[in-house]
Design an enzyme around this catalytic site. Structure first.
Site, mmCIF file in Angstrom:
data_model
loop_
_atom_site.group_PDB
_atom_site.id
_atom_site.type_symbol
_atom_site.label_atom_id
_atom_site.label_comp_id
_atom_site.label_asym_id
_atom_site.label_seq_id
_atom_site.Cartn_x
_atom_site.Cartn_y
_atom_site.Cartn_z
ATOM 1 N N GLU A 60 95.450 38.637 -40.791
ATOM 2 C CA GLU A 60 95.784 40.053 -40.726
ATOM 3 C C GLU A 60 97.055 40.217 -39.898
ATOM 4 O O GLU A 60 97.141 39.701 -38.790
ATOM 5 C CB GLU A 60 94.646 40.856 -40.081
ATOM 6 N N ASP A 105 91.705 37.969 -37.564
ATOM 7 C CA ASP A 105 91.992 39.298 -37.041
ATOM 8 C C ASP A 105 93.285 39.319 -36.223
ATOM 9 O O ASP A 105 93.488 38.465 -35.351
ATOM 10 C CB ASP A 105 90.815 39.706 -36.144
ATOM 11 N N ASP A 127 85.032 36.640 -40.284
ATOM 12 C CA ASP A 127 86.118 37.214 -39.499
ATOM 13 C C ASP A 127 86.267 36.391 -38.226
ATOM 14 O O ASP A 127 85.288 36.148 -37.526
ATOM 15 C CB ASP A 127 85.780 38.670 -39.137
ATOM 16 N N ASP A 160 65.475 49.696 -39.847
ATOM 17 C CA ASP A 160 65.776 50.276 -38.531
ATOM 18 C C ASP A 160 67.018 51.161 -38.550
ATOM 19 O O ASP A 160 67.525 51.562 -37.512
ATOM 20 C CB ASP A 160 65.916 49.174 -37.467
ATOM 21 N N HIS A 173 87.898 48.390 -43.829
ATOM 22 C CA HIS A 173 87.211 49.150 -42.779
ATOM 23 C C HIS A 173 88.170 49.822 -41.802
ATOM 24 O O HIS A 173 87.723 50.524 -40.902
ATOM 25 C CB HIS A 173 86.283 48.201 -42.016
ATOM 26 N N ASP A 174 89.467 49.577 -41.923
ATOM 27 C CA ASP A 174 90.447 50.182 -41.015
ATOM 28 C C ASP A 174 91.184 51.368 -41.614
ATOM 29 O O ASP A 174 92.104 51.900 -40.989
ATOM 30 C CB ASP A 174 91.494 49.137 -40.599
ATOM 31 N N ASP A 213 70.298 48.282 -45.290
ATOM 32 C CA ASP A 213 69.314 47.995 -44.242
ATOM 33 C C ASP A 213 68.088 47.329 -44.860
ATOM 34 O O ASP A 213 67.345 47.962 -45.604
ATOM 35 C CB ASP A 213 68.939 49.316 -43.552
ATOM 36 N N ASP A 261 72.081 45.014 -42.420
ATOM 37 C CA ASP A 261 71.815 43.683 -41.840
ATOM 38 C C ASP A 261 71.852 42.600 -42.913
ATOM 39 O O ASP A 261 72.070 42.876 -44.102
ATOM 40 C CB ASP A 261 70.452 43.690 -41.130
ATOM 41 N N ASN A 316 65.545 45.824 -43.024
ATOM 42 C CA ASN A 316 64.322 45.812 -42.216
ATOM 43 C C ASN A 316 63.969 47.172 -41.622
ATOM 44 O O ASN A 316 63.186 47.266 -40.681
ATOM 45 C CB ASN A 316 64.394 44.733 -41.123
HETATM 46 C C1 GLC Z 1 91.840 44.527 -36.568
HETATM 47 C C2 GLC Z 1 90.524 44.923 -37.162
HETATM 48 C C3 GLC Z 1 90.108 46.219 -36.562
HETATM 49 C C4 GLC Z 1 89.938 46.018 -35.088
HETATM 50 C C5 GLC Z 1 91.197 45.440 -34.459
HETATM 51 C C6 GLC Z 1 90.921 44.899 -33.103
HETATM 52 O O1 GLC Z 1 92.862 45.381 -36.887
HETATM 53 O O2 GLC Z 1 90.582 44.959 -38.549
HETATM 54 O O3 GLC Z 1 88.957 46.747 -37.130
HETATM 55 O O4 GLC Z 1 89.612 47.221 -34.472
HETATM 56 O O5 GLC Z 1 91.720 44.378 -35.189
HETATM 57 O O6 GLC Z 1 90.107 43.765 -33.194
HETATM 58 CA CA CA Z 2 68.357 46.727 -40.190
#
Ligand code: GLC
Ligand code: CA
Length: 547
Positions: free
Chosen positions: A249, A195, A90, A17, A321-322, A13, A21, A15
């Site tokens: 992906e 994606d 992405d 909040d 992140h998944d 972060d 960012d 700034n």
């Molecule tokens: C992909 C992304 C995931 C998202 C999904 C729908 O699997 O990596 O985070 O929720 O697509 O967009």
């Molecule tokens: Ca921020």
């Protein structure tokens, strides 16, 4: 090449909040470059109502106000380029947000400029009862159809309700996609992570799926669909004009199918995010957990290495992140440093382009929140509720801890001060309480840290032609504790030895490797190894030079 993935909301972060960012990214670019990666993949940073934290886009040509402005993004882009880092964005085009202006228009009537931008179908009637057009479930939230009274029709959403699927069969939609690609490529972006790109072409009849299969019953009719290659070729042509990278992906795509996208002169993707290596401790998805099986992981690793060899290029990863954090899954939180460093060596030296997800380089582990109310992710919350008839609340919460993708979305642990140094303000999501032990500042100072081990791995890989281009060969595939693989090139041979065991083990060099000639280039223990023995989660990288 190698990439660092930023999931910006939890990165840093800048700034004050409580939300990560682009100001924070700017401050930390030197840190990212110091890892030895060559590029950054930004998970979505566009305006979004955050029903799926950025994967529901309401404007493809701007930056989410939480994260900054287009000007700030350009600054980050230029600084990144100055540091020798490529930047890929992405590209989420299977669906938009239901708050995207296209959808707001589309839902108004059956005959406006946007009415065919999405997948609308009439209801099915059973007497007086209105039913959805088919029996598909969505992957995130109940059935895959939502009724819209204005049109007296349903729209399709393969993911959450607030993520209506675009109708890629409409040439206008494809033109929009190309326009979006050009917008970012003209700005200087170097490519895209695309994606769920294998979902964009649906079977024209949208037939019913198997009734008794929850969640994925419609998948065979929207995955790898009939026009997928055609559409991907169109997008490829745009990417080619710019020499842009395309990383697709592809959940659940088998390697044979992957090859059709990845090989040949007219390949449509440069690399693919496969899911096989994410299934060594579960059945199809993390929400159906099983005990970790090293042979299963090794089979997945070696299958992709072998099948793509000489034909295509692998994307290598153990986290994003998944998925939950890999130490908590395939390693050991108890033997945290040992297993975290070993896991790095287990994949970075394979053939392909390694990806490191933010915090993975620090060995961050899964968060375990006290109640489901503290979770924010639509998929996590719905999975929790889906199991309600079969499991107690306590059991479902424990299952959430091990399987939720949100376990890996906590704020990055920068130092031991308040909020892990992520923000002065209350962070938007829980900080993992282990930050006093696991944080970047502490690991910077420790030559044996996971952080510094990642740096060594990435550097070694970059400096060696053999590790870049060499052939892959796996030894002892049935061994339940050891993963041993070779990379060889022009007579030079590397052996990467990884123990996945909490105990010390004895082992032998494979036939054809002389104990005398091998040079130890990397080890995750400070003290010299003992021949024939491996300490818990020990990893060694050995090299036999060409004669
Ligand atoms: C992909 C992304 C995931 C998202 C999904 C729908 O699997 O990596 O985070 O929720 O697509 O967009
Ligand atoms: Ca921020």
């Amino acid at each position: 090449m190698s990439f660092y993935q930023i999931w910006i909301r939890s990165f840093y972060d800048g700034n004050g909040d409580g939300i990560g960012d682009l100001y924070g990214v700017c401050d930390k670019l030197d840190y990212i470059a110091s890892l030895g990666v060559d590029g950054i993949w930004f998970s979505p940073i566009y305006p979004s109502p955050n029903a799926d934290f950025g994967y529901d886009i309401s404007n493809y040509r701007d930056i989410h106000p939480d994260y900054g402005t287009l000007e700030q993004f350009k600054k980050v882009l230029d600084r990144a380029h100055g540091l020798g880092l490529r930047v890929i964005m992405d590209l989420v085009i299977n669906h938009t947000s239901d708050e995207h202006p296209w959808f707001l228009e589309s839902r108004k009537s059956r005959d406006n400029a946007y009415s065919d931008y999405y997948i609308w179908r009439d209801p099915k009637w059973k007497g007086e009862t209105r039913l959805p057009p088919n029996n598909w479930y969505s992957l995130f939230e109940g059935l895959a159809w939502e009724y819209c009274p204005e049109r007296e029709q349903y729209y399709l959403h393969v993911f959450a309700k607030k993520q209506p699927d675009l109708n890629m069969d409409n040439p206008k939609v494809r033109e929009e996609v190309k326009g979006i690609m050009r917008f970012w490529l003209d700005m200087g972006v170097d490519g895209f992570r695309e994606d769920v790109i294998t979902y964009i072409s649906k079977h024209p009849d949208l037939p019913d799926g198997v009734p008794f299969l929850p969640v994925i019953n419609g998948m065979r009719y929207y995955k790898d669909g009939p026009n997928l290659m055609k559409y991907l070729r169109e997008f490829r042509a745009v990417a080619r004009e710019y020499g842009a990278l395309q990383l697709g992906e592809a959940p659940m795509t088998p390697v044979k199918t992957a090859l059709t996208y990845l090989t040949g002169e007219d390949r449509v993707l440069d690399m693919m995010i496969q899911f096989d290596t994410m299934m060594a401790d579960c059945f199809l998805t993390e929400s159906l957990p099983l005990p970790f099986s090293l042979p299963k992981l090794k089979r997945a690793f070696s299958k992709w290495q072998r099948e793509l060899s000489g034909k295509a290029w692998n994307a290598l990863y153990l986290e994003n992140h998944d998925h939950p954090r890999v130490i908590s899954r395939y390693g050991s939180e108890k033997l945290w440093r040992e297993s975290g460093t070993m896991l790095a060596a287990s994949y970075i030296f394979q053939q392909g382009t390694p990806f490191v997800y933010q915090g993975q380089e620090l060995g961050m582990t899964n968060i375990r929140l006290g109640s489901i109310e503290e979770y924010r992710d639509v998929a996590t919350i719905n999975t929790y509720h889906n199991f309600r008839s079969r499991q107690s609340a306590g059991k479902r919460l424990r299952r959430t801890h091990v399987s939720s993708r949100e376990s890996s979305r906590t704020p990055l642990q920068w130092n031991g001060s308040k909020n892990a140094g992520f923000s002065e303000a209350e962070p938007w999501f829980a900080v993992n309480p282990n930050y006093p032990e696991i944080n970047a500042e502490k690991e910077e100072a420790d030559p044996q840290s996971i952080l510094n081990f990642y740096r060594r791995c990435l550097r070694l890989r970059k400096e060696s032609d053999t590790l870049l281009w060499g052939d892959y060969w796996e030894y002892f595939p049935l061994d339940r504790h050891l993963y041993v693989y070779e990379r060889s090139h022009k007579g030079e041979r590397f052996l990467i030895v990884c123990s996945f065991s909490e105990k010390a083990r004895s082992w032998k060099l494979p036939k054809g490797f002389s104990p005398e000639g091998g040079e130890l280039l990397l080890c995750n223990y400070a003290d010299a190894p003992t021949p024939g023995r491996l300490r818990p989660y020990e990893t060694q990288v050995l090299c036999w030079k060409a004669e």
